[in-house]
Design a protein around this motif. Structure first.
Motif, PDB file in Angstrom:
ATOM      1  N   UNK A 135     -41.448  38.258 -23.915  1.00 56.90           N
ATOM      2  CA  UNK A 135     -41.003  39.425 -23.136  1.00 56.90           C
ATOM      3  C   UNK A 135     -40.023  40.285 -23.930  1.00 56.90           C
ATOM      4  N   UNK A 136     -39.172  39.653 -24.730  1.00 52.62           N
ATOM      5  CA  UNK A 136     -38.221  40.409 -25.541  1.00 52.62           C
ATOM      6  C   UNK A 136     -38.940  41.091 -26.705  1.00 52.62           C
ATOM      7  N   UNK A 137     -39.903  40.408 -27.310  1.00 53.31           N
ATOM      8  CA  UNK A 137     -40.682  41.016 -28.387  1.00 53.31           C
ATOM      9  C   UNK A 137     -41.420  42.254 -27.898  1.00 53.31           C
ATOM     10  N   UNK A 138     -41.944  42.205 -26.693  1.00 53.07           N
ATOM     11  CA  UNK A 138     -42.649  43.361 -26.128  1.00 53.07           C
ATOM     12  C   UNK A 138     -41.706  44.542 -25.909  1.00 53.07           C
ATOM     13  N   UNK A 139     -40.461  44.263 -25.556  1.00 54.47           N
ATOM     14  CA  UNK A 139     -39.483  45.340 -25.398  1.00 54.47           C
ATOM     15  C   UNK A 139     -39.197  46.025 -26.730  1.00 54.47           C
ATOM     16  N   UNK A 140     -39.233  45.282 -27.829  1.00 57.39           N
ATOM     17  CA  UNK A 140     -39.065  45.893 -29.145  1.00 57.39           C
ATOM     18  C   UNK A 140     -40.253  46.796 -29.461  1.00 57.39           C
ATOM     19  N   UNK A 141     -41.462  46.357 -29.124  1.00 55.04           N
ATOM     20  CA  UNK A 141     -42.640  47.208 -29.305  1.00 55.04           C
ATOM     21  C   UNK A 141     -42.503  48.497 -28.512  1.00 55.04           C
ATOM     22  N   UNK A 142     -42.054  48.385 -27.267  1.00 50.57           N
ATOM     23  CA  UNK A 142     -41.878  49.574 -26.426  1.00 50.57           C
ATOM     24  C   UNK A 142     -40.830  50.514 -27.009  1.00 50.57           C
ATOM     25  N   UNK A 143     -39.759  49.962 -27.553  1.00 51.20           N
ATOM     26  CA  UNK A 143     -38.730  50.775 -28.178  1.00 51.20           C
ATOM     27  C   UNK A 143     -39.315  51.575 -29.339  1.00 51.20           C
ATOM     28  N   UNK A 144     -40.089  50.927 -30.195  1.00 54.58           N
ATOM     29  CA  UNK A 144     -40.671  51.617 -31.354  1.00 54.58           C
ATOM     30  C   UNK A 144     -41.657  52.696 -30.923  1.00 54.58           C
ATOM     31  N   UNK A 145     -42.319  52.484 -29.796  1.00 54.78           N
ATOM     32  CA  UNK A 145     -43.270  53.491 -29.309  1.00 54.78           C
ATOM     33  C   UNK A 145     -42.608  54.825 -29.013  1.00 54.78           C
ATOM     34  N   UNK A 146     -41.313  54.803 -28.677  1.00 54.53           N
ATOM     35  CA  UNK A 146     -40.583  56.051 -28.441  1.00 54.53           C
ATOM     36  C   UNK A 146     -40.575  56.940 -29.686  1.00 54.53           C
ATOM     37  N   UNK A 147     -40.736  56.323 -30.846  1.00 53.40           N
ATOM     38  CA  UNK A 147     -40.667  57.061 -32.109  1.00 53.40           C
ATOM     39  C   UNK A 147     -42.055  57.239 -32.734  1.00 53.40           C
ATOM     40  N   UNK A 148     -43.088  57.061 -31.898  1.00 51.52           N
ATOM     41  CA  UNK A 148     -44.479  57.215 -32.344  1.00 51.52           C
ATOM     42  C   UNK A 148     -44.810  56.276 -33.498  1.00 51.52           C
ATOM     43  N   UNK A 149     -44.260  55.071 -33.455  1.00 54.03           N
ATOM     44  CA  UNK A 149     -44.565  54.038 -34.440  1.00 54.03           C
ATOM     45  C   UNK A 149     -45.661  53.153 -33.842  1.00 54.03           C
ATOM     46  N   UNK A 150     -46.761  53.057 -34.545  1.00 52.77           N
ATOM     47  CA  UNK A 150     -47.929  52.342 -34.049  1.00 52.77           C
ATOM     48  C   UNK A 150     -47.827  50.853 -34.396  1.00 52.77           C
ATOM     49  N   UNK A 151     -47.559  50.036 -33.384  1.00 50.16           N
ATOM     50  CA  UNK A 151     -47.476  48.582 -33.572  1.00 50.16           C
ATOM     51  C   UNK A 151     -48.881  48.007 -33.389  1.00 50.16           C
ATOM     52  N   UNK A 152     -49.497  47.562 -34.488  1.00 52.79           N
ATOM     53  CA  UNK A 152     -50.880  47.074 -34.422  1.00 52.79           C
ATOM     54  C   UNK A 152     -50.955  45.556 -34.270  1.00 52.79           C
ATOM     55  N   UNK A 153     -49.820  44.878 -34.443  1.00 57.85           N
ATOM     56  CA  UNK A 153     -49.787  43.426 -34.291  1.00 57.85           C
ATOM     57  C   UNK A 153     -48.356  43.004 -34.001  1.00 57.85           C
ATOM     58  N   UNK A 154     -48.193  42.075 -33.080  1.00 54.04           N
ATOM     59  CA  UNK A 154     -46.860  41.491 -32.896  1.00 54.04           C
ATOM     60  C   UNK A 154     -47.004  40.011 -32.547  1.00 54.04           C
ATOM     61  N   UNK A 155     -46.014  39.250 -32.945  1.00 52.82           N
ATOM     62  CA  UNK A 155     -45.979  37.830 -32.605  1.00 52.82           C
ATOM     63  C   UNK A 155     -44.601  37.488 -32.073  1.00 52.82           C
ATOM     64  N   UNK A 156     -44.522  36.408 -31.315  1.00 53.45           N
ATOM     65  CA  UNK A 156     -43.234  35.951 -30.796  1.00 53.45           C
ATOM     66  C   UNK A 156     -43.131  34.455 -31.026  1.00 53.45           C
ATOM     67  N   UNK A 157     -42.099  34.065 -31.745  1.00 55.39           N
ATOM     68  CA  UNK A 157     -41.909  32.643 -32.083  1.00 55.39           C
ATOM     69  C   UNK A 157     -41.389  31.854 -30.879  1.00 55.39           C
ATOM     70  N   UNK A 158     -40.780  32.565 -29.920  1.00 54.68           N
ATOM     71  CA  UNK A 158     -40.329  31.913 -28.697  1.00 54.68           C
ATOM     72  C   UNK A 158     -39.032  31.146 -28.810  1.00 54.68           C
ATOM     73  N   UNK A 159     -38.212  31.471 -29.818  1.00 52.94           N
ATOM     74  CA  UNK A 159     -36.937  30.770 -29.986  1.00 52.94           C
ATOM     75  C   UNK A 159     -35.892  31.405 -29.074  1.00 52.94           C
ATOM     76  N   UNK A 160     -35.218  30.603 -28.305  1.00 53.02           N
ATOM     77  CA  UNK A 160     -34.320  31.126 -27.270  1.00 53.02           C
ATOM     78  C   UNK A 160     -32.945  31.479 -27.825  1.00 53.02           C
ATOM     79  N   UNK A 161     -32.392  30.670 -28.730  1.00 54.53           N
ATOM     80  CA  UNK A 161     -31.003  30.898 -29.160  1.00 54.53           C
ATOM     81  C   UNK A 161     -30.927  31.445 -30.583  1.00 54.53           C
ATOM     82  N   UNK A 162     -29.919  32.282 -30.806  1.00 52.88           N
ATOM     83  CA  UNK A 162     -29.667  32.811 -32.141  1.00 52.88           C
ATOM     84  C   UNK A 162     -29.250  31.687 -33.091  1.00 52.88           C
ATOM     85  N   UNK A 163     -28.512  30.731 -32.575  1.00 55.58           N
ATOM     86  CA  UNK A 163     -28.054  29.618 -33.408  1.00 55.58           C
ATOM     87  C   UNK A 163     -29.236  28.877 -34.029  1.00 55.58           C
TER      88      UNK A 163
END
Length: 244
Positions: A135-163
């Motif tokens: 869900x967070x990775x998809x929000x990054x894709x949506x953010x880039x779409x504001x700048x007409x950046x074409x995201x043709x592939x995305x993956x999410x590793x699913x790691x919850x913590x920054x640590x």
């Protein structure tokens, strides 16, 4: 020939994970930069919208910014990708405005640095290798779409913590990049500032055969750009090689 003076840069960094990338970059450029990094606080280390929104709140940013006052910095970065893009463009503008008003220097965020860096390397089609949950990775894709950046592939590793992200080593990062770079892309984006990447930028571009933009790399690039001290540098990837 006029010699450029060393840059004095401020970074607000949430928690402890891959913050050592920043002083490392400071030593890798010529002339070496003076790096001031402040660890900001938060309630929960989690890649969830709720936790990231609290992490990137005005109170957290401005509390951290007080530690940069009087140090003579020339630019300041909110060095979290997700704790800015989850707030949307309006939230990012508020973060930037608040930091500029408090410190009196140009400010930006890692999310905005990504948008500018993609344009700087003239990448039309990009892939994203994210450590975040989906869900967070998809929000990054949506953010880039504001700048007409074409995201043709995305993956999410699913790691919850920054640590946990901060514990990933060279082989993990190279594998993450290699597995998520389709042939048809102009750049690969790796958006987590908790992930070490700087020492391996050249190898990441060699193994993927494309331009690689990582969170800590674009944050440092943006800070230098903001204070007018961005010059071509080796060893820090395509982004730093030619300055438009």
């Amino acid at each position: 020939m006029h010699r450029i003076q060393p840059a004095r840069l401020g970074f607000l960094y949430p928690g402890h994970a891959a913050e050592d990338d920043f002083p490392l970059m400071g030593t890798m450029i010529e002339p070496p930069a003076e790096v001031h990094l402040v660890h900001t606080e938060f309630l929960e280390d989690a890649h969830t919208v709720e936790a990231l929104s609290e992490m990137g709140s005005m109170s957290r940013l401005l509390q951290g910014a007080t530690s940069l006052e009087g140090l003579g910095i020339e630019a300041v970065m909110w060095t979290s990708t997700s704790a800015s893009f989850v707030l949307g463009l309006d939230g990012i503008r508020q973060q930037i405005d608040a930091l500029e008003k408090q410190l009196g220097v140009p400010a930006s965020t890692t999310a905005m640095a990504f948008a500018r860096a993609v344009k700087a390397v003239d990448a039309k089609r990009v892939a994203i290798a994210a450590t975040y949950p989906e869900d967070v990775a998809l929000l990054f894709c949506q953010f880039l779409n504001h700048f007409d950046i074409d995201v043709v592939h995305h993956s999410s590793r699913g790691i919850v913590t920054a640590a946990e992200v901060g514990t990933l080593g060279k082989e993990d990062v190279i594998e993450l990049a290699f597995q998520n770079t389709p042939r048809e892309v102009d750049a690969l984006l790796i958006p987590d500032t908790s992930l070490h990447s700087v020492a391996w930028l050249t190898e990441l571009e060699e193994i993927t055969d494309t331009t690689v933009l990582t969170a800590n790399q674009v944050s440092f690039w943006e800070a230098l750009r903001l204070c007018g001290k961005l010059t071509p540098q080796p060893r820090l990837g395509t982004l730093f090689e030619e300055i438009p």
